[in-house]
Design a protein around this motif. Structure first.
Motif, PDB file in Angstrom:
ATOM      1  N   MET A 163      -1.216  -5.186  -8.728  1.00 24.76           N
ATOM      2  CA  MET A 163      -0.110  -5.383  -9.659  1.00 24.76           C
ATOM      3  C   MET A 163       1.213  -5.550  -8.895  1.00 24.76           C
ATOM      4  N   ILE A 164       1.455  -4.690  -7.921  1.00 25.59           N
ATOM      5  CA  ILE A 164       2.709  -4.783  -7.155  1.00 25.59           C
ATOM      6  C   ILE A 164       2.790  -6.122  -6.418  1.00 25.59           C
ATOM      7  N   ALA A 165       1.653  -6.567  -5.883  1.00 26.19           N
ATOM      8  CA  ALA A 165       1.647  -7.806  -5.098  1.00 26.19           C
ATOM      9  C   ALA A 165       1.775  -9.049  -5.982  1.00 26.19           C
ATOM     10  N   ASN A 166       1.672  -8.860  -7.276  1.00 24.01           N
ATOM     11  CA  ASN A 166       1.754  -9.995  -8.202  1.00 24.01           C
ATOM     12  C   ASN A 166       2.842  -9.737  -9.252  1.00 24.01           C
ATOM     13  N   HIS A 167       4.069  -9.488  -8.770  1.00 27.25           N
ATOM     14  CA  HIS A 167       5.245  -9.330  -9.636  1.00 27.25           C
ATOM     15  C   HIS A 167       5.164  -8.161 -10.612  1.00 27.25           C
ATOM     16  N   GLY A 168       4.342  -7.161 -10.308  1.00 27.82           N
ATOM     17  CA  GLY A 168       4.247  -6.015 -11.211  1.00 27.82           C
ATOM     18  C   GLY A 168       3.642  -6.365 -12.560  1.00 27.82           C
ATOM     19  N   ARG A 169       2.873  -7.440 -12.546  1.00 26.39           N
ATOM     20  CA  ARG A 169       2.310  -7.948 -13.799  1.00 26.39           C
ATOM     21  C   ARG A 169       1.169  -7.102 -14.333  1.00 26.39           C
ATOM     22  N   THR A 170       1.152  -6.912 -15.650  1.00 29.16           N
ATOM     23  CA  THR A 170      -0.071  -6.429 -16.282  1.00 29.16           C
ATOM     24  C   THR A 170      -0.671  -7.575 -17.090  1.00 29.16           C
ATOM     25  N   GLN A 171       0.216  -8.380 -17.680  1.00 31.65           N
ATOM     26  CA  GLN A 171      -0.213  -9.641 -18.288  1.00 31.65           C
ATOM     27  C   GLN A 171       0.751 -10.695 -17.759  1.00 31.65           C
ATOM     28  N   LYS A 172       0.510 -11.958 -18.130  1.00 29.28           N
ATOM     29  CA  LYS A 172       1.308 -13.015 -17.522  1.00 29.28           C
ATOM     30  C   LYS A 172       2.817 -12.759 -17.630  1.00 29.28           C
ATOM     31  N   TYR A 173       3.271 -12.363 -18.817  1.00 26.04           N
ATOM     32  CA  TYR A 173       4.712 -12.143 -18.978  1.00 26.04           C
ATOM     33  C   TYR A 173       5.060 -10.703 -19.317  1.00 26.04           C
ATOM     34  N   VAL A 174       4.195  -9.776 -18.903  1.00 23.10           N
ATOM     35  CA  VAL A 174       4.499  -8.348 -19.084  1.00 23.10           C
ATOM     36  C   VAL A 174       4.515  -7.696 -17.700  1.00 23.10           C
ATOM     37  N   HIS A 175       5.656  -7.090 -17.371  1.00 24.74           N
ATOM     38  CA  HIS A 175       5.825  -6.494 -16.045  1.00 24.74           C
ATOM     39  C   HIS A 175       6.090  -5.005 -16.199  1.00 24.74           C
ATOM     40  N   ASP A 176       5.117  -4.182 -15.827  1.00 24.22           N
ATOM     41  CA  ASP A 176       5.293  -2.733 -15.924  1.00 24.22           C
ATOM     42  C   ASP A 176       6.316  -2.247 -14.913  1.00 24.22           C
ATOM     43  N   LEU A 177       6.384  -2.935 -13.824  1.00 24.05           N
ATOM     44  CA  LEU A 177       7.366  -2.602 -12.794  1.00 24.05           C
ATOM     45  C   LEU A 177       7.739  -3.895 -12.093  1.00 24.05           C
ATOM     46  N   THR A 224       0.834  -1.198   0.000  1.00 18.51           N
ATOM     47  CA  THR A 224       0.000   0.000   0.000  1.00 18.51           C
ATOM     48  C   THR A 224       0.874   1.256   0.000  1.00 18.51           C
ATOM     49  N   LEU A 225       1.862   1.288   0.882  1.00 21.98           N
ATOM     50  CA  LEU A 225       2.741   2.469   0.940  1.00 21.98           C
ATOM     51  C   LEU A 225       3.462   2.636  -0.396  1.00 21.98           C
ATOM     52  N   ARG A 226       3.886   1.509  -0.960  1.00 23.12           N
ATOM     53  CA  ARG A 226       4.590   1.582  -2.241  1.00 23.12           C
ATOM     54  C   ARG A 226       3.662   2.047  -3.361  1.00 23.12           C
ATOM     55  N   ALA A 227       2.456   1.506  -3.378  1.00 22.62           N
ATOM     56  CA  ALA A 227       1.497   1.891  -4.419  1.00 22.62           C
ATOM     57  C   ALA A 227       1.129   3.369  -4.307  1.00 22.62           C
ATOM     58  N   LEU A 228       1.201   3.915  -3.112  1.00 27.01           N
ATOM     59  CA  LEU A 228       0.894   5.335  -2.908  1.00 27.01           C
ATOM     60  C   LEU A 228       2.100   6.219  -3.234  1.00 27.01           C
TER      61      LEU A 228
END
Ligand SMILES: *Cc1c(COP(=O)(O)O)cnc(C)c1O
Length: 372
Positions: free
Chosen positions: A213-227, A70-74
């Motif tokens: 997204m942060i809690a799941n490896h920065g994933r937007t899709q299975k093998y795409v990581h925005d962060l 949460t702190l990171r997402a903020l």
């Protein structure tokens, strides 16, 4: 050897009482074979959001991670200061340090054991980014004053509700205040999993997405990581456990409150004992029932109770600002006087929903006997 014991919490008894509901719920997850995420997690997230009075809940791996993501997402990070109590479990400040920010400890109110808004205000600087109140022992912090303060100084407000599932302030569920509220489902909490678990509750859709997204490896899709994120997800078996227990939570909290009222009736007038003070606007969920006793009598009281087979505890004996790991933050002894006094005087008495009226009487009688 005493022939019986009164524990601080009794998870065995709880399991026996809900076993018939629990076992098929676990079986269903095993049959579905969706162990991370999946329908059980989605269903629990929906139900817990409704219980919290918010639009979004994101399940995560534990309550410490709930705070961290949460702190990171903020967007809180290095050079930022976060104001929090020193009188809490270390997870609260660990999360602040994990994002690289600086924990700034503010003193508490001796009445509520929670952050004193005036002390928070004194600690605000140009670097302050957020206020992080803890709803300690199940008692909501002074959320109206803190919300006003956060607005006035344009600060983020995140609540640590690891001990306060179901608490409300002025009739409003605590998760409706601030940017987000975090929960732990550690087994001994008011809503506990059969392992680790946690969640974040918020009304902010973009924040919920970012946390997920942060809690799941920065994933937007299975093998795409925005962060780059972390791996911190609620698993299906824990979600199924939590969904079963959530159906009982309101009743369990009511049982806790009933025990608390009885303790207070029995102990209120005992010399040397200070019972919890609950402001009218607070709906306390009694994660812990904490009394204050004279500091010089606490050790002998605890030893006598133990000898009688009564488990009592101290939450927490060493304030965070005086912990060896925070020496470099530069807090001297005496810098948070209320916190330090309270830490020397508190005693947590047995508190769990299945505690009987007779057991409360036994504990209260023992406290009366040994405190003077
Ligand atoms: C239990 C607790 C946490 C951490 O929860 P975990 O699930 O054990 O990581 C955070 N803050 C407070 C106040 C707690 O009591």
């Amino acid at each position: 050897m005493t022939k019986w014991r009164i524990p601080l919490v009794d998870l065995e008894q709880q399991y026996q009482r809900i076993r018939e509901e629990m076992e098929p719920a676990l079986q269903a997850v095993l049959t579905q074979a969706q162990f991370i995420g999946g329908p059980a997690v989605a269903a629990f997230e929906r139900q817990f959001a409704e219980f919290c009075g918010v639009r979004y809940v994101v399940g995560v791996g534990n309550g410490t991670d709930a705070l961290y993501v949460t702190l990171r997402a903020l967007g809180i990070g290095p050079d930022d200061e976060v104001i929090l109590p020193s009188h809490t479990f270390i997870a609260t400040s660990e999360a602040v340090r994990l994002v690289g920010a600086r924990p700034v400890f503010a003193d508490i109110s001796a009445e509520t054991f929670n952050l004193d808004p005036a002390e928070v205000e004194r600690k605000i600087t140009a670097c302050t980014k957020a206020i992080l109140p803890v709803h300690l022992y199940g008692q909501p912090a002074a959320l109206e004053a803190l919300t006003t303060l956060a607005k006035r100084h344009q600060l983020l407000l995140v609540g640590d509700a690891a001990q306060a599932h179901g608490a409300s302030y002025c009739g409003t569920p605590i998760a409706r205040f601030g940017n987000a509220t975090t929960f732990s489902f550690y087994p001994g909490k008011n809503l506990g999993a059969y392992g680790d678990g946690g969640a974040v509750a918020t009304d902010d859709e973009a924040l919920a997405k970012r946390i997920r997204m942060i809690a799941n490896h920065g994933r937007t899709q299975k093998y795409v990581h925005d962060l780059e994120g972390v791996n911190s997800r609620l698993d299906g078996l824990q979600a199924a456990v939590l969904a079963v227990k959530l159906r009982h939570l309101a009743d369990w909290n009511e049982c806790r409150r009933r025990c608390a009222v009885q303790y207070t009736d029995l102990l209120r007038h005992v010399a040397g004992v200070q019972t919890p003070n609950i402001p009218e606007e607070a709906t306390h969920v009694m994660h812990l029932y904490v009394i204050r006793v004279p500091a010089e009598r606490r050790e002998s009281l605890l030893a006598s109770l133990r000898n009688d087979g009564i488990d009592a505890g101290i939450h927490y004996p060493v304030p965070l600002h005086l912990q060896p790991c925070y020496r470099s933050l530069g807090y001297a002894e005496g810098s948070l006087p209320v916190t330090e006094t309270v830490a020397r005087e508190i005693v947590s008495l047995p508190m769990f929903p299945e505690l009987t009226a007779d057991q409360v009487t036994v504990v209260a009688d023992a406290v009366k006997r040994y405190v003077c």
